[in-house]
Design a protein around this motif. Structure first.
Motif, PDB file in Angstrom:
ATOM      1  N   UNK A  55       0.826  -1.202   0.000  1.00 39.77           N
ATOM      2  CA  UNK A  55       0.000   0.000   0.000  1.00 39.77           C
ATOM      3  C   UNK A  55       0.867   1.262   0.000  1.00 39.77           C
ATOM      4  N   UNK A  56       1.919   1.259   0.805  1.00 41.95           N
ATOM      5  CA  UNK A  56       2.821   2.420   0.852  1.00 41.95           C
ATOM      6  C   UNK A  56       3.562   2.593  -0.465  1.00 41.95           C
ATOM      7  N   UNK A  57       4.015   1.482  -1.057  1.00 45.15           N
ATOM      8  CA  UNK A  57       4.694   1.558  -2.355  1.00 45.15           C
ATOM      9  C   UNK A  57       3.747   2.107  -3.422  1.00 45.15           C
ATOM     10  N   UNK A  58       2.507   1.613  -3.404  1.00 46.96           N
ATOM     11  CA  UNK A  58       1.534   2.047  -4.406  1.00 46.96           C
ATOM     12  C   UNK A  58       1.182   3.523  -4.233  1.00 46.96           C
ATOM     13  N   UNK A  59       1.041   3.967  -2.994  1.00 44.97           N
ATOM     14  CA  UNK A  59       0.753   5.392  -2.773  1.00 44.97           C
ATOM     15  C   UNK A  59       1.883   6.251  -3.335  1.00 44.97           C
ATOM     16  N   UNK A  60       3.123   5.832  -3.088  1.00 45.30           N
ATOM     17  CA  UNK A  60       4.283   6.590  -3.574  1.00 45.30           C
ATOM     18  C   UNK A  60       4.297   6.666  -5.108  1.00 45.30           C
ATOM     19  N   UNK A  66      -6.051  -2.510  -7.793  1.00 44.66           N
ATOM     20  CA  UNK A  66      -5.729  -3.324  -8.970  1.00 44.66           C
ATOM     21  C   UNK A  66      -5.100  -2.540 -10.123  1.00 44.66           C
ATOM     22  N   UNK A  67      -4.804  -1.279  -9.921  1.00 43.45           N
ATOM     23  CA  UNK A  67      -4.005  -0.544 -10.915  1.00 43.45           C
ATOM     24  C   UNK A  67      -2.516  -0.836 -10.706  1.00 43.45           C
ATOM     25  N   UNK A  68      -2.215  -1.553  -9.638  1.00 50.18           N
ATOM     26  CA  UNK A  68      -0.845  -1.908  -9.298  1.00 50.18           C
ATOM     27  C   UNK A  68      -0.612  -3.391  -9.563  1.00 50.18           C
ATOM     28  N   UNK A  69       0.427  -3.712 -10.340  1.00 47.95           N
ATOM     29  CA  UNK A  69       0.759  -5.113 -10.593  1.00 47.95           C
ATOM     30  C   UNK A  69       1.151  -5.818  -9.304  1.00 47.95           C
ATOM     31  N   UNK A  70       1.841  -5.112  -8.423  1.00 49.16           N
ATOM     32  CA  UNK A  70       2.231  -5.685  -7.134  1.00 49.16           C
ATOM     33  C   UNK A  70       1.031  -6.062  -6.297  1.00 49.16           C
ATOM     34  N   UNK A 173      -2.914   2.461   3.013  1.00 45.65           N
ATOM     35  CA  UNK A 173      -2.822   3.466   1.950  1.00 45.65           C
ATOM     36  C   UNK A 173      -3.276   4.830   2.478  1.00 45.65           C
ATOM     37  N   UNK A 174      -4.347   4.823   3.286  1.00 47.16           N
ATOM     38  CA  UNK A 174      -4.820   6.072   3.901  1.00 47.16           C
ATOM     39  C   UNK A 174      -3.793   6.646   4.857  1.00 47.16           C
ATOM     40  N   UNK A 175      -3.117   5.787   5.617  1.00 37.47           N
ATOM     41  CA  UNK A 175      -2.065   6.254   6.524  1.00 37.47           C
ATOM     42  C   UNK A 175      -0.898   6.840   5.742  1.00 37.47           C
ATOM     43  N   UNK A 176      -0.554   6.214   4.608  1.00 40.05           N
ATOM     44  CA  UNK A 176       0.511   6.752   3.760  1.00 40.05           C
ATOM     45  C   UNK A 176       0.109   8.128   3.236  1.00 40.05           C
ATOM     46  N   UNK A 177      -1.142   8.264   2.877  1.00 35.32           N
ATOM     47  CA  UNK A 177      -1.636   9.550   2.369  1.00 35.32           C
ATOM     48  C   UNK A 177      -1.579  10.627   3.449  1.00 35.32           C
ATOM     49  N   UNK A 178      -1.805  10.229   4.710  1.00 45.45           N
ATOM     50  CA  UNK A 178      -1.754  11.184   5.825  1.00 45.45           C
ATOM     51  C   UNK A 178      -0.327  11.465   6.288  1.00 45.45           C
TER      52      UNK A 178
END
Length: 201
Positions: A55-60, A66-70, A173-178
């Motif tokens: 989630x953190x990698x995808x946010x970055x 599902x837009x992320x292959x990982x 992902x929300x925590x990464x965004x914050x």
């Protein structure tokens, strides 16, 4: 990933270059959305950590679910832990259908019982139209085949597992965004667990 609980359908399409049994092309079991039982030996806690990291990698990268292959690879691995043996059910089911077609020259409608479930086959009178349903040992439909291609269906266990993963992922992902660092995010979860445990003791 959006889990459609109304009909549980994951996809409906024709696969090519996947081999065939009895003239019917097999689904691509390597496809990100075709789940079949595979035990990895990874613990649920280790999976939770991987999901948070993804989630953190995808946010970055500006990606989500599902837009992320990982994410898709992780979802396949995580879900396949509880999946039925779709590959075995479909392969043995098509073999049963193929054997029956060789012995019967008229349109048929039959049910064959397999080790891991059952298969229902119907050949319609016109134009060689065929329809096959595949069920796991719990009686849940896991796939269908018609001349239009394959449709995969999510079992209850798979849907529950996908919902769990999405909840863990979305929170991280929300925590990464914050702007909450991943190490702190994991530590907060551990503290919450400890407090909850102490309160019950």
């Amino acid at each position: 990933m959006q889990v459609d609980l109304s009909n549980g359908s994951l996809q409906n399409r024709i696969f090519s270059g996947t081999g065939s049994i009895g003239g019917i092309s097999l689904p691509d079991f390597k496809d990100p959305y075709v789940f079949s039982r595979q035990k990895s030996g990874v613990s649920d806690e280790a999976y939770r950590e991987r999901i948070r990291e993804q989630a953190y990698q995808d946010f970055a990268k500006g990606q989500f679910q599902n837009r992320s292959e990982g994410f898709n690879r992780l979802m396949k691995s995580y879900t396949s832990e509880v999946s039925p043996d779709r590959k075995g059910i479909i392969s043995s089911g098509l073999k049963a259908v193929s054997r029956s077609r060789q012995n019967v020259w008229k349109p048929i409608d039959f049910v064959a019982t397999l080790l891991e479930g059952k298969v229902k086959y119907q050949k319609l009178p016109s134009d060689n139209n065929e329809y096959v349903e595949f069920y796991d040992k719990n009686g849940e439909m896991v796939a269908t085949y018609s001349n239009n291609g394959w449709t995969m269906y999510t079992t209850s266990a798979e849907a529950s597992r996908q919902t769990q993963m999405c909840a863990i992922y979305n929170e991280a992902w929300g925590n990464a965004k914050r702007g909450i660092p991943l190490a702190v995010e994991g530590a907060v979860d551990a503290e919450d667990t400890q407090i909850h445990f102490d309160a019950r003791a």
